[in-house]
Scaffold this motif. Sequence first.
Motif, mmCIF file in Angstrom:
data_model
loop_
_atom_site.group_PDB
_atom_site.id
_atom_site.type_symbol
_atom_site.label_atom_id
_atom_site.label_comp_id
_atom_site.label_asym_id
_atom_site.label_seq_id
_atom_site.Cartn_x
_atom_site.Cartn_y
_atom_site.Cartn_z
ATOM 1 N N LYS A 288 36.647 63.327 65.449
ATOM 2 C CA LYS A 288 36.797 62.911 64.049
ATOM 3 C C LYS A 288 37.716 63.875 63.298
ATOM 4 O O LYS A 288 38.568 63.454 62.491
ATOM 5 C CB LYS A 288 35.430 62.845 63.366
ATOM 6 N N TYR A 289 37.534 65.150 63.567
ATOM 7 C CA TYR A 289 38.375 66.150 62.893
ATOM 8 C C TYR A 289 39.833 66.009 63.334
ATOM 9 O O TYR A 289 40.755 66.090 62.501
ATOM 10 C CB TYR A 289 37.864 67.557 63.208
ATOM 11 N N THR A 290 40.045 65.774 64.611
ATOM 12 C CA THR A 290 41.407 65.585 65.125
ATOM 13 C C THR A 290 42.048 64.345 64.499
ATOM 14 O O THR A 290 43.217 64.364 64.088
ATOM 15 C CB THR A 290 41.392 65.441 66.666
ATOM 16 N N PHE A 291 41.287 63.252 64.440
ATOM 17 C CA PHE A 291 41.779 62.036 63.808
ATOM 18 C C PHE A 291 42.117 62.282 62.336
ATOM 19 O O PHE A 291 43.154 61.829 61.827
ATOM 20 C CB PHE A 291 40.752 60.918 63.918
ATOM 21 N N ALA A 292 41.213 62.999 61.644
ATOM 22 C CA ALA A 292 41.437 63.291 60.226
ATOM 23 C C ALA A 292 42.727 64.080 60.032
ATOM 24 O O ALA A 292 43.521 63.785 59.122
ATOM 25 C CB ALA A 292 40.246 64.068 59.664
ATOM 26 N N GLY A 293 42.948 65.072 60.892
ATOM 27 C CA GLY A 293 44.175 65.864 60.778
ATOM 28 C C GLY A 293 45.419 65.020 61.003
ATOM 29 O O GLY A 293 46.403 65.138 60.244
ATOM 30 N N ASP A 294 45.394 64.156 62.026
ATOM 31 C CA ASP A 294 46.541 63.291 62.314
ATOM 32 C C ASP A 294 46.774 62.285 61.181
ATOM 33 O O ASP A 294 47.923 62.032 60.773
ATOM 34 C CB ASP A 294 46.326 62.536 63.629
ATOM 35 N N PHE A 295 45.686 61.695 60.687
ATOM 36 C CA PHE A 295 45.792 60.700 59.627
ATOM 37 C C PHE A 295 46.371 61.318 58.348
ATOM 38 O O PHE A 295 47.278 60.749 57.713
ATOM 39 C CB PHE A 295 44.420 60.100 59.355
ATOM 40 N N ASN B 87 35.724 57.766 53.513
ATOM 41 C CA ASN B 87 34.309 57.395 53.386
ATOM 42 C C ASN B 87 33.709 56.996 54.738
ATOM 43 O O ASN B 87 32.564 57.351 55.058
ATOM 44 C CB ASN B 87 34.158 56.243 52.396
ATOM 45 N N ASN B 88 34.480 56.251 55.527
ATOM 46 C CA ASN B 88 33.999 55.852 56.848
ATOM 47 C C ASN B 88 33.773 57.065 57.746
ATOM 48 O O ASN B 88 32.772 57.136 58.485
ATOM 49 C CB ASN B 88 34.997 54.894 57.499
ATOM 50 N N LEU B 89 34.699 57.999 57.679
ATOM 51 C CA LEU B 89 34.537 59.216 58.481
ATOM 52 C C LEU B 89 33.322 60.016 58.035
ATOM 53 O O LEU B 89 32.584 60.579 58.863
ATOM 54 C CB LEU B 89 35.797 60.093 58.373
ATOM 55 N N LEU B 90 33.090 60.064 56.728
ATOM 56 C CA LEU B 90 31.923 60.787 56.210
ATOM 57 C C LEU B 90 30.629 60.156 56.715
ATOM 58 O O LEU B 90 29.671 60.863 57.056
ATOM 59 C CB LEU B 90 31.941 60.801 54.680
ATOM 60 N N ASN B 91 30.592 58.820 56.742
ATOM 61 C CA ASN B 91 29.397 58.129 57.243
ATOM 62 C C ASN B 91 29.152 58.452 58.713
ATOM 63 O O ASN B 91 28.007 58.674 59.139
ATOM 64 C CB ASN B 91 29.554 56.620 57.060
ATOM 65 N N GLU B 92 30.217 58.465 59.515
ATOM 66 C CA GLU B 92 30.085 58.787 60.931
ATOM 67 C C GLU B 92 29.688 60.251 61.127
ATOM 68 O O GLU B 92 28.899 60.574 62.021
ATOM 69 C CB GLU B 92 31.401 58.495 61.659
ATOM 70 N N CYS B 93 30.227 61.121 60.288
ATOM 71 C CA CYS B 93 29.850 62.545 60.354
ATOM 72 C C CYS B 93 28.371 62.723 60.026
ATOM 73 O O CYS B 93 27.678 63.526 60.659
ATOM 74 C CB CYS B 93 30.695 63.363 59.376
ATOM 75 N N LYS B 94 27.897 61.960 59.039
ATOM 76 C CA LYS B 94 26.485 62.048 58.649
ATOM 77 C C LYS B 94 25.575 61.675 59.819
ATOM 78 O O LYS B 94 24.527 62.300 60.032
ATOM 79 C CB LYS B 94 26.217 61.141 57.451
#
Length: 214
Positions: A179-186, A136-143
Amino acid sequence: MKKAILFFVFTGLALSQCKAQFLGGFFNQQSTKRKIMAEQIADLEIYQQALKKGYHIAESGLNTAHDLKNGTFGLHTAYFNSLEQVNRVVANDPKGKAILDLQTELISLFDKEIAWQQKEKLLQVSELDYIQDVYNNLLNECKKNIDELNLVLTPGKMQLTDQQRLERLDHLYNSMKDKYTFAGDFIAKCRKIALNRQQAIKEKEQLKELYGIQ
């Protein structure tokens, strides 16, 4: 008798001379006054002409200043209006589409991972909630990035030069890529934890079968 006649003659001549001098002085004074008045009138006319000319110059100057001001304002307005337009080079920059693609891929990664984790039930409820919070936090930052991207690429929204718009695109692209790189690692770490637990469960079951433990 002769003396009396001479007296009157000389007296008459004297009176005539005095009268002539008086009249001459009077006329001379009147002439001088007229001359002075004529000069004053001439000076007044010159002053009025100078005043009219000065007023005309001042009026012209004000008009010129007004025109210059309006012209400068027009130039400024045209310049700022041009900054609100989006050049084709900016609109067609591939980073704009790449930013949207990265967001789509990030959402896909999380949706698939959360669905898999919920199906396998290898993580605890609190751990699944934590994954959802990160998502959810990543989605907010993406928005925020997408909102700014729309401002940069939509005419009339921001006053920026083409170079500034391209720099914004670079910044937004790098931000979304991070953000995408972080998402992949997470997600990879979450999957690894779940798979390790899955492997631990299998090994435990094998040990039970090996030693006949119920």
